[in-house]
Design a protein around this motif. Sequence first.
Motif, mmCIF file in Angstrom:
data_model
loop_
_atom_site.group_PDB
_atom_site.id
_atom_site.type_symbol
_atom_site.label_atom_id
_atom_site.label_comp_id
_atom_site.label_asym_id
_atom_site.label_seq_id
_atom_site.Cartn_x
_atom_site.Cartn_y
_atom_site.Cartn_z
ATOM 1 N N ASN A 139 -12.935 10.990 -23.041
ATOM 2 C CA ASN A 139 -14.029 11.894 -22.687
ATOM 3 C C ASN A 139 -14.910 12.180 -23.882
ATOM 4 N N LEU A 140 -16.192 12.002 -23.657
ATOM 5 C CA LEU A 140 -17.160 12.348 -24.682
ATOM 6 C C LEU A 140 -17.948 13.550 -24.200
ATOM 7 N N ASN A 141 -18.227 14.437 -25.115
ATOM 8 C CA ASN A 141 -19.020 15.596 -24.768
ATOM 9 C C ASN A 141 -20.017 15.846 -25.894
ATOM 10 N N PRO A 142 -21.318 15.639 -25.669
ATOM 11 C CA PRO A 142 -21.950 15.263 -24.407
ATOM 12 C C PRO A 142 -21.516 13.867 -23.985
ATOM 13 N N ASN A 143 -21.743 13.591 -22.751
ATOM 14 C CA ASN A 143 -21.259 12.355 -22.163
ATOM 15 C C ASN A 143 -22.219 11.187 -22.411
ATOM 16 N N PHE A 144 -22.417 10.833 -23.672
ATOM 17 C CA PHE A 144 -23.314 9.717 -24.015
ATOM 18 C C PHE A 144 -22.771 8.422 -23.413
ATOM 19 N N PRO A 145 -23.659 7.522 -23.028
ATOM 20 C CA PRO A 145 -23.174 6.223 -22.530
ATOM 21 C C PRO A 145 -22.462 5.455 -23.654
ATOM 22 N N ILE A 146 -21.483 4.688 -23.296
ATOM 23 C CA ILE A 146 -20.757 3.921 -24.296
ATOM 24 C C ILE A 146 -20.824 2.427 -23.986
ATOM 25 N N GLU A 147 -20.670 1.644 -25.030
ATOM 26 C CA GLU A 147 -20.487 0.198 -24.863
ATOM 27 C C GLU A 147 -19.133 -0.147 -25.454
ATOM 28 N N ARG A 148 -18.433 -1.023 -24.799
ATOM 29 C CA ARG A 148 -17.096 -1.393 -25.250
ATOM 30 C C ARG A 148 -17.083 -2.781 -25.855
ATOM 31 N N PHE A 149 -16.269 -2.938 -26.867
ATOM 32 C CA PHE A 149 -15.995 -4.298 -27.335
ATOM 33 C C PHE A 149 -14.601 -4.337 -27.918
ATOM 34 N N GLY B 25 -6.487 -7.191 -30.023
ATOM 35 C CA GLY B 25 -6.456 -6.221 -28.954
ATOM 36 C C GLY B 25 -7.089 -4.885 -29.292
ATOM 37 N N SER B 26 -7.661 -4.759 -30.499
ATOM 38 C CA SER B 26 -8.311 -3.502 -30.874
ATOM 39 C C SER B 26 -9.501 -3.251 -29.952
ATOM 40 N N ARG B 27 -9.637 -2.008 -29.532
ATOM 41 C CA ARG B 27 -10.729 -1.660 -28.613
ATOM 42 C C ARG B 27 -11.683 -0.689 -29.303
ATOM 43 N N PHE B 28 -12.923 -1.082 -29.347
ATOM 44 C CA PHE B 28 -13.947 -0.270 -29.994
ATOM 45 C C PHE B 28 -14.938 0.226 -28.947
ATOM 46 N N ILE B 29 -15.509 1.389 -29.214
ATOM 47 C CA ILE B 29 -16.673 1.771 -28.421
ATOM 48 C C ILE B 29 -17.827 2.064 -29.380
ATOM 49 N N ARG B 30 -19.006 1.783 -28.878
ATOM 50 C CA ARG B 30 -20.209 2.127 -29.632
ATOM 51 C C ARG B 30 -20.965 3.183 -28.839
ATOM 52 N N VAL B 31 -21.347 4.225 -29.532
ATOM 53 C CA VAL B 31 -22.023 5.353 -28.897
ATOM 54 C C VAL B 31 -23.278 5.672 -29.684
ATOM 55 N N ASN B 32 -24.380 5.817 -29.017
ATOM 56 C CA ASN B 32 -25.593 6.313 -29.654
ATOM 57 C C ASN B 32 -25.660 7.813 -29.409
ATOM 58 N N ALA B 33 -25.301 8.583 -30.429
ATOM 59 C CA ALA B 33 -25.189 10.033 -30.264
ATOM 60 C C ALA B 33 -26.466 10.731 -30.719
ATOM 61 N N GLU B 34 -26.821 11.741 -29.973
ATOM 62 C CA GLU B 34 -27.993 12.549 -30.323
ATOM 63 C C GLU B 34 -27.544 13.781 -31.107
ATOM 64 N N PRO B 35 -28.474 14.420 -31.815
ATOM 65 C CA PRO B 35 -28.114 15.591 -32.623
ATOM 66 C C PRO B 35 -27.462 16.709 -31.812
ATOM 67 N N GLY B 36 -26.547 17.396 -32.464
ATOM 68 C CA GLY B 36 -25.809 18.485 -31.831
ATOM 69 C C GLY B 36 -24.324 18.256 -31.993
ATOM 70 N N PRO B 37 -23.519 19.131 -31.446
ATOM 71 C CA PRO B 37 -22.069 18.947 -31.525
ATOM 72 C C PRO B 37 -21.666 17.731 -30.703
ATOM 73 N N PHE B 38 -20.676 17.021 -31.171
ATOM 74 C CA PHE B 38 -20.209 15.830 -30.459
ATOM 75 C C PHE B 38 -18.693 15.820 -30.543
ATOM 76 N N HIS B 39 -18.099 15.750 -29.364
ATOM 77 C CA HIS B 39 -16.657 15.868 -29.258
ATOM 78 C C HIS B 39 -16.106 14.633 -28.548
ATOM 79 N N VAL B 40 -15.059 14.074 -29.096
ATOM 80 C CA VAL B 40 -14.428 12.896 -28.492
ATOM 81 C C VAL B 40 -12.968 13.234 -28.227
ATOM 82 N N ASP B 41 -12.538 13.015 -27.007
ATOM 83 C CA ASP B 41 -11.155 13.322 -26.665
ATOM 84 C C ASP B 41 -10.544 12.126 -25.947
#
Lengths: 277, 277, 277, 277
Positions: free
Chosen positions: D39-49, D55-71
Amino acid sequence: MRFAVRSSLDYEVKSPTVFILNVEAAALHRQRIIVESLNLNPNFPIERFADDEGGSRFIRVNAEPGPFHVDYHGIVEMDMIEKAPETIPEMPVGELPLDIMHYLYPSRFCQSDLLGRFARREFGELEPGHTRVTAICNWIHDHVDYVSGSSDSQTSAYDTMVLRAGVCRDFAHLGITFCRALNIPARFASGYAWQLDPPDFHAVFEAYLGGEWYLFDPTRQSALQGLVRIGVGRDASDAAFSTMYGEAEFKGMSVSIDAIDESAADKEPTTQAVAVG
Amino acid sequence: MRFAVRSSLDYEVKSPTVFILNVEAAALHRQRIIVESLNLNPNFPIERFADDEGGSRFIRVNAEPGPFHVDYHGIVEMDMIEKAPETIPEMPVGELPLDIMHYLYPSRFCQSDLLGRFARREFGELEPGHTRVTAICNWIHDHVDYVSGSSDSQTSAYDTMVLRAGVCRDFAHLGITFCRALNIPARFASGYAWQLDPPDFHAVFEAYLGGEWYLFDPTRQSALQGLVRIGVGRDASDAAFSTMYGEAEFKGMSVSIDAIDESAADKEPTTQAVAVG
Amino acid sequence: MRFAVRSSLDYEVKSPTVFILNVEAAALHRQRIIVESLNLNPNFPIERFADDEGGSRFIRVNAEPGPFHVDYHGIVEMDMIEKAPETIPEMPVGELPLDIMHYLYPSRFCQSDLLGRFARREFGELEPGHTRVTAICNWIHDHVDYVSGSSDSQTSAYDTMVLRAGVCRDFAHLGITFCRALNIPARFASGYAWQLDPPDFHAVFEAYLGGEWYLFDPTRQSALQGLVRIGVGRDASDAAFSTMYGEAEFKGMSVSIDAIDESAADKEPTTQAVAVG
Amino acid sequence: MRFAVRSSLDYEVKSPTVFILNVEAAALHRQRIIVESLNLNPNFPIERFADDEGGSRFIRVNAEPGPFHVDYHGIVEMDMIEKAPETIPEMPVGELPLDIMHYLYPSRFCQSDLLGRFARREFGELEPGHTRVTAICNWIHDHVDYVSGSSDSQTSAYDTMVLRAGVCRDFAHLGITFCRALNIPARFASGYAWQLDPPDFHAVFEAYLGGEWYLFDPTRQSALQGLVRIGVGRDASDAAFSTMYGEAEFKGMSVSIDAIDESAADKEPTTQAVAVG
């Protein structure tokens, strides 16, 4: 534009030795192998493997004691695209293809994490794009002396930044390092270099710009449109022409590349950007 | 021009600890101590020693466990000579005083043997003399970021050359290194620095030109005519304000320097070369 | 015990060059020069200077273009004291002579600040004294390969700690570094080394124990009682046999040392500690 | 054996920032994800690779200014194989799978080319196999101090070899470096580590032996059978849990792992070799 490439390597094997060899032209989108031939003497069995992404082709050979000779020749058709440099942009990290993200990371010989402040100070204010990478190459050319024997296989970009002398491999490492520090994916490329004098394996680098890999040679010693790539990777540790596990003595080598159509032979080094993939 | 200098150091000694302290103003030709007072609490006996040549004054104290407080204050008269920079030449190595030859050698934090090629490329073509050392300082000021906390006591000129960030000590080390690489004797100087804000011990360097030692501050943070020197040596390893052998915790310190005659208080930072010995 | 020492150095000077030469036997308490002769050809005027403390003797020569030959020979009487190693203690930092405190500091090739944790872990629990320094020498002998050509004039103890190969100079630097990290004053010594095979300038180190400097040779290649010292200093940067400022080519040298009384010639390498000052 | 893993990351984003996050359990043969939630908050769209091989899993997120929480939380079933260590051989380089040859090469933090002589001297004579890699881990545990804050994100195995202090990441890098120097493929693994106290992301390494990847933890702080891997790569540069391109401040994080079946909770740390792939 077609090139005939050839390399011969001579070894004296002292004890059973595993060779990882990377001398064949890479199989790449814009670099097509017309014919080729690899001869080992003695004719030890080989196993082939490739780096899917970069197209580098490796062979593994279990060599027995005695003289060991490797001879490769091929004809390669290059289909590089030349573009006006000022039209080629950098890409935001958020839009880079996900499978090349690792070309942003530091590597053995390219400590982009350590040279970041310098790179941003020196190149950070320049207009992003192909011209900025050319500015990086110009800086290297102007600030580092090309001196044979001034570095060795353990010299990294960190060292070259201080010592200010090196060979093609060091120049490429420094270029890669600066690019990565500026968030431009960059990778090492070894190859047969047309017009390089004296003939030898050469090292250049590629930067990913506007959706393509572009070639750069900070030594200014080769003609980019005549660079037949062999190995592509994070840095020289991924693209050694020969790695030996065992006891073997390197006795010598010869390398050559010739343009095999007339138009090419007349061609001047390009002033355009050269895209290779 | 007179200055009142003061420093207070606080320690909590955990086990018997030998302190080597270097906080008193150095006794130098153009730096005369009018009055001074050193108080230790508890009042452990001290032994004094000095570096004859540079005038640095050290004390050795065998401290017992408990709080340990060192307080020094003095009034120092400075008699520095200001000269027009462009009139001050470098000296040929063959004419340097023989007792300062070692200030040409590399030292722990000043690897002039490694940065030689860079120094010669960047500064080798400049007109020799005081103005060339100023050009070195300008280069450092323009190419290295002053960032508190970006370096530590193990950071050398080699590192700073790559990392491009540091504090006064790193700036001085880099200046020394470039000078030595150009065959200009150079040494480290710590001191009380008038107008430094916030007040702290400061580090600058001296270069030997035209038969005198001249001060240089690549950080541009202090007024050279108000630099009351404490320690002088090859690099920071010779001029630490405190070295401890044992277990003691540094609890804090305060440092101050004030001009005590009116004319001084008005004085602008000089644009002249400042000779100190 | 007397030794005849000799060295010859040949240069081809390309442009006016200042030489700092350090080839004469040092004038030390327990190393007395009976006769000696220094010949330069051409016979350029020389200036002499000495490091008071260590007794190293330097000459400065302004050499003109052309062949330049330096020949030194002397007869030196050594009066070293041999003592039972286990009777020689370390001294507390608080009791060391104040004029040798700087031999506790890190230097260009001896980064004792960086190797401190290792030194304390490896040697910190050993009984302090001459035997602990011998343990350091044994560690170096057992953990570093003596390999000609494996290091160069820029190799430091930090590098040798990782690379684990070096020559006499690197062995000495590592020994000095470990000693300083354990708060034992230590310094570099170059010299003519009896029984060294093949003959060459040699490098060893001295540690200050129980009020005397004692010799140590971690390479185990020389007989300590036959070590005629030339230069003494913080590390090799203080004791180069030749430093050139200008353009000159080193063409070759020869070095020899012979025992000149019969008793000496029979003598076995000592198993005792050898004090030199 | 099942584990519940969870991590929460908090950032304050100052300007648009690209995050590359690697916090999800890796999808591996012997590590099966039962359920999971990111869960991302805010819920920015993600791309996976993903890194196919590891087997490592990465996500790329374009985050906008403000608090950003990843759970992230998940339940992972581990199916590691435990084997008797002494039965597990090393493989000759000539028989290694061709697609893991690059795990023999030096990398940014693992300069196996520089530590080769040491590795061969120290471990070269030991019986090849899993027990030799355990000997490497024992050496690291015995010769390097685990000291929080003693290293940073730029510390490499070269540095740790000299400085002899580090954290889990440094211990893993040194283990990898020694293995590669001995021609044993080795790679870095980050993960959730059961029984690690206090809970945190952990770093261990894997060595390729007898056709499988085996886990090793030179810190001895975690139970290998409870190591839920997140990232696998050449070294830490391939397995950062978060890389930011832009301006964002890391505010804190929490990490947890719990065994969720009873049998597991009782389990002692294994004395067997643990194969993971």
